[in-house]
Write a protein that holds these residues in place. Sequence first.
Motif, PDB file in Angstrom:
ATOM      1  N   UNK A  55      16.563  95.807  39.044  1.00 32.70           N
ATOM      2  CA  UNK A  55      15.543  96.474  38.245  1.00 32.70           C
ATOM      3  C   UNK A  55      14.240  96.454  39.034  1.00 32.70           C
ATOM      4  N   UNK A  56      13.324  97.351  38.676  1.00 30.49           N
ATOM      5  CA  UNK A  56      12.102  97.492  39.459  1.00 30.49           C
ATOM      6  C   UNK A  56      10.867  97.310  38.577  1.00 30.49           C
ATOM      7  N   UNK A  57       9.803  96.795  39.199  1.00 28.30           N
ATOM      8  CA  UNK A  57       8.538  96.593  38.500  1.00 28.30           C
ATOM      9  C   UNK A  57       7.377  96.809  39.456  1.00 28.30           C
ATOM     10  N   UNK A  58       6.177  96.540  38.976  1.00 26.32           N
ATOM     11  CA  UNK A  58       4.988  96.614  39.817  1.00 26.32           C
ATOM     12  C   UNK A  58       4.322  95.249  39.857  1.00 26.32           C
ATOM     13  N   UNK A  59       3.456  95.070  40.838  1.00 28.49           N
ATOM     14  CA  UNK A  59       2.809  93.778  41.021  1.00 28.49           C
ATOM     15  C   UNK A  59       1.854  93.486  39.865  1.00 28.49           C
ATOM     16  N   UNK A  60       1.859  92.249  39.390  1.00 30.35           N
ATOM     17  CA  UNK A  60       0.886  91.799  38.410  1.00 30.35           C
ATOM     18  C   UNK A  60       0.511  90.368  38.745  1.00 30.35           C
ATOM     19  N   UNK A  61      -0.109  89.670  37.797  1.00 31.05           N
ATOM     20  CA  UNK A  61      -0.598  88.317  38.088  1.00 31.05           C
ATOM     21  C   UNK A  61       0.524  87.342  38.420  1.00 31.05           C
ATOM     22  N   UNK A  62       1.779  87.674  38.086  1.00 24.60           N
ATOM     23  CA  UNK A  62       2.882  86.748  38.346  1.00 24.60           C
ATOM     24  C   UNK A  62       3.218  86.621  39.827  1.00 24.60           C
ATOM     25  N   UNK A  63       2.673  87.511  40.664  1.00 25.60           N
ATOM     26  CA  UNK A  63       2.897  87.361  42.100  1.00 25.60           C
ATOM     27  C   UNK A  63       2.040  86.239  42.667  1.00 25.60           C
ATOM     28  N   UNK A  64       1.033  85.779  41.915  1.00 24.12           N
ATOM     29  CA  UNK A  64       0.169  84.687  42.349  1.00 24.12           C
ATOM     30  C   UNK A  64       0.786  83.341  41.977  1.00 24.12           C
ATOM     31  N   UNK A  98       8.442  99.039  28.483  1.00 27.33           N
ATOM     32  CA  UNK A  98       8.574 100.376  29.068  1.00 27.33           C
ATOM     33  C   UNK A  98       9.107 101.367  28.041  1.00 27.33           C
ATOM     34  N   UNK A  99      10.016 100.907  27.183  1.00 27.74           N
ATOM     35  CA  UNK A  99      10.523 101.790  26.124  1.00 27.74           C
ATOM     36  C   UNK A  99       9.405 102.175  25.157  1.00 27.74           C
ATOM     37  N   UNK A 100       8.493 101.227  24.911  1.00 24.04           N
ATOM     38  CA  UNK A 100       7.377 101.517  24.010  1.00 24.04           C
ATOM     39  C   UNK A 100       6.496 102.628  24.578  1.00 24.04           C
ATOM     40  N   UNK A 101       6.319 102.642  25.897  1.00 23.02           N
ATOM     41  CA  UNK A 101       5.539 103.719  26.524  1.00 23.02           C
ATOM     42  C   UNK A 101       6.159 105.076  26.182  1.00 23.02           C
ATOM     43  N   UNK A 112       4.720  92.047  28.904  1.00 22.95           N
ATOM     44  CA  UNK A 112       4.350  93.146  29.808  1.00 22.95           C
ATOM     45  C   UNK A 112       5.400  93.363  30.891  1.00 22.95           C
ATOM     46  N   UNK A 113       5.635  94.605  31.242  1.00 21.74           N
ATOM     47  CA  UNK A 113       6.553  95.046  32.293  1.00 21.74           C
ATOM     48  C   UNK A 113       8.028  94.873  31.925  1.00 21.74           C
ATOM     49  N   UNK A 114       8.315  94.433  30.686  1.00 24.71           N
ATOM     50  CA  UNK A 114       9.709  94.274  30.267  1.00 24.71           C
ATOM     51  C   UNK A 114      10.303  95.631  29.925  1.00 24.71           C
ATOM     52  N   UNK A 115      11.638  95.662  29.762  1.00 32.92           N
ATOM     53  CA  UNK A 115      12.299  96.912  29.375  1.00 32.92           C
ATOM     54  C   UNK A 115      11.788  97.406  28.023  1.00 32.92           C
ATOM     55  N   UNK A 116      11.573  96.456  27.106  1.00 34.48           N
ATOM     56  CA  UNK A 116      11.079  96.845  25.788  1.00 34.48           C
ATOM     57  C   UNK A 116       9.675  97.447  25.893  1.00 34.48           C
TER      58      UNK A 116
END
Length: 742
Positions: free
Chosen positions: A388-397, A495-498, A489-493
Amino acid sequence: MFERIAELAIRRSRLVLIVAVVVVALMGALGAGAFGKLLGGGFDDPASQSSRARDVIDEKLGGETNLVFLVRAADGRIDAPAARQSGRALVADLKEEADLQNVVSYWDTKSPDLRSKDGREALVLARVKGHDAEQQENAKGVIDDYAGTYKDTLTVKAGGSAGVSYEMGPQTEEDLVLAETIAVPLILLLLLVVFGTLVSALLPLAIALIAIVGVFAELYVVGSVTDVSIFAFNLTTALGLGLGVDYALLMISRFREQLAAGASVEDAVRKTMSTAGRTVAFSAATVAAALAALMVFPQYFLRSFGYSGVGVVVIAALASLFVMPALLNVLGHRVNSGRMPWARRARSGARESGWGRIARTAMRRPALTALPVLAVLLLAASPLLGITFGTADERVLPEDAKSREVSVSLRENFNGNDAAALHVVIDQAVDKAPLAAYAAKLSGLEGVARVETGAGTYVDGRPEATGPGNAALGRPTAQQLNVVSTLTPKSDAAKDLVDEVRAAAPPSGTQPLVGGGDAELVDSNASIADRLPLAVGLIVVTTFLLLFLFTGSVVQPLRALVLNVVSLGATVGVMTWIFQDGHLSGVLGFTAQPMETSMTVLMFCVAFGLSMDYEVFVTSRIKELHELGEDNESAVVGGLGHTGRIVSAAAALIAVSFFAFGTAEISFMQLFGLGSGLAILIDAIAVRGILVPAAMRLLGRSAWYAPGPLRRFHDRFGLSEDGPAPRRPVAVNPQEKDSAGV
């Protein structure tokens, strides 16, 4: 062309070196300011719906909230008299800051949504003014002034996108310094092992230094006219070290080989340029072609790696083609000075080397040798089935990063995460009644905690009776609705909400734009997916054309592409197993999350380009022997016997420069470094050592097939490592080759 460069290096070597020193000094002075030109972020498509929503908010609604201050009472509850007084003073001070706007706090609104469930924390939301570099500088000033202890009664932590960028920039610099501190000594040590002499080992580092300094200057110039990601520095140093060493290794090896065979220094320079020099130029073209494909993506994060990647390849190649032969001509036999003790040990001839024997075994038993390797690579690629794919957020720190701690608290201790809200923007006037109906409809969607508007807040399809709403969200010419959810944030749910918000029927005559972090993720993935076929197509076409011009065969490029897909699939599969599934997270210190889309694409392009680098190294020598009249098996065995040690040494050296980023604190840089290094080793060992000779055995004479018209085209315009094929074999004394050191 290569002959003319060789003559320039021979006749004007000191002048070439003086010019090179002056140019490097100028580039160093220019590149010193590069860090100040580069930016964080760059993961979004400027033409996407989420980006257009952000533009409307910036233009008409005062800008999106990008700074979140998490304020915690040092002793007791946030509503205690001392904490309340200090909180109001903090908000008053922030509202006086010229670099902030739209400051909203718990103490202003009394909204329970801006107070934690345990009553010990509260939020202050704000917008940092400015664009890109200016905004980053403004955020730094504000955070430096207010983060920490305030009036001895409050502790303040900064989060939001501005807080993440604030911490990510310095962390990138620290990671870069640490990686270089680890990589450079290790590379020097490996060069001493490979070459056996101190002078030869230092020369590749000189080429790498030129490449790195040159690209720093390039990034300063490019960063002055367009957006460039700060993470381009990491690719610059890794590729600069790797390719500088890679190309210099090939050049120095051929030069020492010629000296050991009894050639004069001048003739050795000429032969080196007409053989290794030609290979370096062609290899650089293949790597640059793969990295140039990154420029088709709209995200400046990816385009930045195209700028820096192509730049470092070109500069490393130019330094190898112009500076290296001049250095070799000046040094002459002194290139072997500073001999290490182990260099005196005899080595077997190239054709009898371990790589030659492995190639012979693979040629004679292709199924027995290739099938187990293919099975292992396919097993390694199997995690791709669940990627699965995502974008960078604070969890990369790191977990102790303040902006990450803010995000965790927002997610766990507050009723909905305001910083992760979806922003629905209507770029026109809207009557109150249809706006209220639209907000109520959105608030009834599954996972939505509330919808905030300029006229009020809506929960579960009904207006909330706590205040008139946030006036900053409403303007005569535009309206903003903040859809705050309880979803991760960034979960499948999320993204579905978007998709559900975008599908909801808007007020008649309006076309809302949906932005926010999760919408940016959806749009970024869609944008990359749309451009990916074009990027892959460009890589495939340019690689096919370049390899055809080099080999004269239409089969060799196809064989190279197929084997590359197998090795890259294994690499991305292993990285998915580690970084998405969380294996080794305890050892490497990262948080498992979906594969970062942009970094995965980057890793693919870099690894593909470097694998083509070694493809040219190996195929050029095989082709040379084939054109000398040797049969298929002898040409492959001899080609790998000649180049196997060079390729494996070059792969080990460039892998070290990438593996050094495994020490990074930013997780997607770990992903990039470890993935690129692993791809290089898989390609150099499994593909070049076993799969290439096995494939050549199965293909037989058809490996060199090309239709008649294309064959004639290649005879006229094609390239080869040694120019026109000689008419008769040239004998090489294996013992003389041994004394060359490589």
